[in-house]
Design an enzyme around this catalytic site. Structure first.
Site, PDB file in Angstrom:
ATOM      1  N   ASP A  44       0.904  -1.242  -0.021  1.00  0.00           N
ATOM      2  CA  ASP A  44      -0.136   0.033  -0.021  1.00  0.00           C
ATOM      3  C   ASP A  44       0.878   1.228   0.074  1.00  0.00           C
ATOM      4  O   ASP A  44       2.085   0.900   0.112  1.00  0.00           O
ATOM      5  CB  ASP A  44      -1.152  -0.028   1.367  1.00  0.00           C
ATOM      6  CG  ASP A  44      -2.144   0.735   0.915  1.00  0.00           C
ATOM      7  OD1 ASP A  44      -2.218   1.956   0.920  1.00  0.00           O
ATOM      8  OD2 ASP A  44      -3.258   0.050   0.909  1.00  0.00           O
ATOM      9  N   ASP A  71       4.310   1.446  -4.177  1.00  0.00           N
ATOM     10  CA  ASP A  71       3.422   2.405  -5.224  1.00  0.00           C
ATOM     11  C   ASP A  71       3.366   1.338  -6.393  1.00  0.00           C
ATOM     12  O   ASP A  71       4.508   1.376  -6.988  1.00  0.00           O
ATOM     13  CB  ASP A  71       3.810   3.517  -5.488  1.00  0.00           C
ATOM     14  CG  ASP A  71       2.941   4.531  -6.298  1.00  0.00           C
ATOM     15  OD1 ASP A  71       2.351   3.612  -6.800  1.00  0.00           O
ATOM     16  OD2 ASP A  71       3.176   5.779  -6.061  1.00  0.00           O
ATOM     17  N   TYR A 163     -11.121   5.513 -15.249  1.00  0.00           N
ATOM     18  CA  TYR A 163     -11.140   4.520 -14.491  1.00  0.00           C
ATOM     19  C   TYR A 163     -12.035   3.274 -15.011  1.00  0.00           C
ATOM     20  O   TYR A 163     -11.753   2.138 -14.904  1.00  0.00           O
ATOM     21  CB  TYR A 163     -11.871   5.139 -13.247  1.00  0.00           C
ATOM     22  CG  TYR A 163     -12.386   3.898 -12.023  1.00  0.00           C
ATOM     23  CD1 TYR A 163     -11.487   3.419 -11.059  1.00  0.00           C
ATOM     24  CD2 TYR A 163     -13.577   3.579 -11.956  1.00  0.00           C
ATOM     25  CE1 TYR A 163     -11.755   2.735 -10.044  1.00  0.00           C
ATOM     26  CE2 TYR A 163     -14.186   2.733 -10.963  1.00  0.00           C
ATOM     27  CZ  TYR A 163     -13.307   2.292  -9.927  1.00  0.00           C
ATOM     28  OH  TYR A 163     -13.552   1.454  -9.083  1.00  0.00           O
ATOM     29  N   LYS A 167     -11.327  -0.616 -15.415  1.00  0.00           N
ATOM     30  CA  LYS A 167     -12.152  -1.798 -14.949  1.00  0.00           C
ATOM     31  C   LYS A 167     -12.952  -2.734 -15.949  1.00  0.00           C
ATOM     32  O   LYS A 167     -12.816  -3.748 -15.643  1.00  0.00           O
ATOM     33  CB  LYS A 167     -13.055  -1.158 -13.901  1.00  0.00           C
ATOM     34  CG  LYS A 167     -12.484  -0.450 -12.673  1.00  0.00           C
ATOM     35  CD  LYS A 167     -11.920  -1.779 -11.708  1.00  0.00           C
ATOM     36  CE  LYS A 167     -11.364  -0.841 -10.559  1.00  0.00           C
ATOM     37  NZ  LYS A 167     -10.641  -2.036  -9.943  1.00  0.00           N
TER      38      LYS A 167
HETATM   39  N1  LIG Z   1     -15.751   1.061  -2.727  1.00  0.00           N
HETATM   40  C1  LIG Z   1     -16.633   0.818  -3.904  1.00  0.00           C
HETATM   41  O1  LIG Z   1     -17.811   0.954  -3.923  1.00  0.00           O
HETATM   42  C2  LIG Z   1     -16.186   0.089  -5.058  1.00  0.00           C
HETATM   43  C3  LIG Z   1     -16.980  -0.173  -6.077  1.00  0.00           C
HETATM   44  C4  LIG Z   1     -16.322  -0.984  -7.182  1.00  0.00           C
HETATM   45  C5  LIG Z   1     -15.187  -1.318  -7.344  1.00  0.00           C
HETATM   46  N2  LIG Z   1     -14.433  -1.173  -6.168  1.00  0.00           N
HETATM   47  C6  LIG Z   1     -13.146  -1.694  -6.460  1.00  0.00           C
HETATM   48  O2  LIG Z   1     -12.586  -2.380  -5.205  1.00  0.00           O
HETATM   49  C7  LIG Z   1     -11.192  -2.314  -4.799  1.00  0.00           C
HETATM   50  C8  LIG Z   1     -10.971  -1.411  -3.633  1.00  0.00           C
HETATM   51  O3  LIG Z   1     -11.601  -0.344  -3.497  1.00  0.00           O
HETATM   52  P1  LIG Z   1     -11.727   0.704  -2.293  1.00  0.00           P
HETATM   53  O4  LIG Z   1     -13.264   1.194  -2.163  1.00  0.00           O
HETATM   54  O5  LIG Z   1     -11.543  -0.185  -1.052  1.00  0.00           O
HETATM   55  O6  LIG Z   1     -10.614   1.854  -2.399  1.00  0.00           O
HETATM   56  P2  LIG Z   1      -9.793   2.438  -1.452  1.00  0.00           P
HETATM   57  O7  LIG Z   1      -9.503   3.961  -2.298  1.00  0.00           O
HETATM   58  O8  LIG Z   1     -10.922   2.805  -0.201  1.00  0.00           O
HETATM   59  O9  LIG Z   1      -8.764   1.756  -1.113  1.00  0.00           O
HETATM   60  C9  LIG Z   1      -7.676   1.372  -2.114  1.00  0.00           C
HETATM   61  C10 LIG Z   1      -6.384   1.089  -1.438  1.00  0.00           C
HETATM   62  O10 LIG Z   1      -5.225   0.957  -2.357  1.00  0.00           O
HETATM   63  C11 LIG Z   1      -4.342   1.872  -2.083  1.00  0.00           C
HETATM   64  N3  LIG Z   1      -3.506   2.348  -3.035  1.00  0.00           N
HETATM   65  C12 LIG Z   1      -4.216   3.427  -3.754  1.00  0.00           C
HETATM   66  N4  LIG Z   1      -3.187   3.754  -4.865  1.00  0.00           N
HETATM   67  C13 LIG Z   1      -2.131   2.973  -4.595  1.00  0.00           C
HETATM   68  C14 LIG Z   1      -0.855   2.688  -5.193  1.00  0.00           C
HETATM   69  N5  LIG Z   1      -0.457   3.603  -6.133  1.00  0.00           N
HETATM   70  N6  LIG Z   1       0.052   1.885  -4.795  1.00  0.00           N
HETATM   71  C15 LIG Z   1      -0.410   1.213  -3.631  1.00  0.00           C
HETATM   72  N7  LIG Z   1      -1.574   1.071  -3.006  1.00  0.00           N
HETATM   73  C16 LIG Z   1      -2.399   2.007  -3.353  1.00  0.00           C
HETATM   74  C17 LIG Z   1      -5.057   2.777  -1.111  1.00  0.00           C
HETATM   75  O11 LIG Z   1      -3.961   3.321  -0.039  1.00  0.00           O
HETATM   76  C18 LIG Z   1      -5.975   2.068  -0.227  1.00  0.00           C
HETATM   77  O12 LIG Z   1      -5.425   1.671   1.068  1.00  0.00           O
HETATM   78  C19 LIG Z   1     -10.817  -1.119  -6.105  1.00  0.00           C
HETATM   79  O13 LIG Z   1     -10.171  -2.118  -7.096  1.00  0.00           O
HETATM   80  C20 LIG Z   1     -12.028  -0.542  -6.412  1.00  0.00           C
HETATM   81  O14 LIG Z   1     -11.779  -0.238  -7.919  1.00  0.00           O
HETATM   82  C21 LIG Z   1     -14.731  -0.346  -5.086  1.00  0.00           C
END
Ligand SMILES: NC(=O)c1ccc[n+]([C@@H]2O[C@H](COP(=O)([O-])OP(=O)(O)OC[C@H]3O[C@@H](n4cnc5c(N)ncnc54)[C@H](O)[C@@H]3O)[C@@H](O)[C@H]2O)c1
Length: 256
Positions: A44, A71, A163, A167
């Site tokens: 992360d 990253d 995005y 996806k």
């Molecule tokens: N929350 C939703 O409603 C939702 C809906 C559809 C899909 N998703 C997908 O689910 C997954 C998780 O989403 P989420 O809502 O928990 O996101 P979030 O933003 O809450 O968490 C993402 C995590 O990834 C880390 N991160 C971001 N950029 C990074 C990088 N460059 N290198 C390493 N780590 C990095 C962040 O620090 C964070 O801990 C994603 O793939 C997202 O597209 C989420």
């Protein structure tokens, strides 16, 4: 809410690598696999949240998941993190490509550098992490790769074209890799979250009005949270899903 009611004995001691495992859905994934007794490594960029999660799991279980700052836009650093985990914890059995970022952008302001950066974060790491981890999985006779998609691909959301492109591409990547890696007993699936009320979603995009319209679209009139998503990832990593590959499986409350 807890994910520890269901036990998957074969996840015990298994090495699981999670991107973005420090907060949001990723934190629920880290916790759920850790509680199964898996050896969890996560990367992360949010050190504070990641270290706090690792410490809280240590306090809860006496064991600490392996956190390394990385990253994932830096492919070499991601490959190095995967190689290090293989050396220190053993060959990776499950890769969860979870990290992403859904920041909005105006269509007429996107330039090439921004577009490439979004792909470098939301798409490219999925392939290169899978490529690096698959070599380890082959050594242990198989594994499971879980790519995160998004319900947004089925919707018409403005200011999100980069995005949503990434996806949508994740689903194609899953199907092709499932074919390439199936002969090695490596399964590849897309986990498609619906609208999950993470801290970030609630802070940035979703107020009471948005949440009401989300629940109007869901068949199930409930708030979806990260702990609803993690059990599907456990199942897709477990032996119980041994015949499932190349699929898109949603946790979306019955979106319609
Ligand atoms: N929350 C939703 O409603 C939702 C809906 C559809 C899909 N998703 C997908 O689910 C997954 C998780 O989403 P989420 O809502 O928990 O996101 P979030 O933003 O809450 O968490 C993402 C995590 O990834 C880390 N991160 C971001 N950029 C990074 C990088 N460059 N290198 C390493 N780590 C990095 C962040 O620090 C964070 O801990 C994603 O793939 C997202 O597209 C989420």
């Amino acid at each position: 809410m807890s994910n520890d009611a269901t036990r998957y004995p074969n996840l015990e001691q298994q090495v699981v690598f999670i991107t973005g495992g420090g907060s949001g859905i990723g934190a629920a994934l880290t916790r759920a696999f850790h509680l199964q007794g898996a050896k969890v490594a996560f990367v992360d960029i949010d050190d504070a949240a990641s270290q706090a999660l690792a410490e809280s799991l240590k306090a809860e279980t006496g064991r600490m998941p392996h956190y390394r700052r990385c990253d994932i836009r830096d492919v070499e650093a991601l490959q190095a993190a995967i190689a290090e985990v293989g050396r220190e914890l053993g060959p990776i059995h499950t890769l969860v490509n979870n990290a992403a970022n859904d920041d909005r952008h105006r269509w007429d302001e996107v330039d090439v550098a921004y577009w490439d950066e979004r792909m470098a974060l939301n798409l490219r790491p999925m392939f290169f992490a899978a490529q690096a981890a698959a070599h380890q999985m082959i050594k242990i006779g198989g594994g499971s790769i879980i790519n995160f998609g998004s319900i947004s691909v089925q919707m018409a959301i403005s200011d999100l074209s980069a995005y949503m492109t990434a996806k949508a591409a994740a689903c194609g990547l899953t199907r092709s890799l499932a074919r390439d890696l199936g002969k090695h007993n490596i399964r590849v699936n897309t986990l498609v979250p619906g609208s999950i009320m993470t801290e970030r979603q609630l802070e940035k995009w979703i107020g009471p009005e948005e949440e009401a319209s989300i629940q109007a679209r869901q068949s199930l009139k409930m708030r979806l949270v990260p702990e609803h998503v993690a059990p599907l990832a456990l199942f897709l990593a477990s032996q119980e899903s041994q015949a499932i590959s190349g699929q898109e499986i949603a946790v979306d409350g019955g979106w319609g």
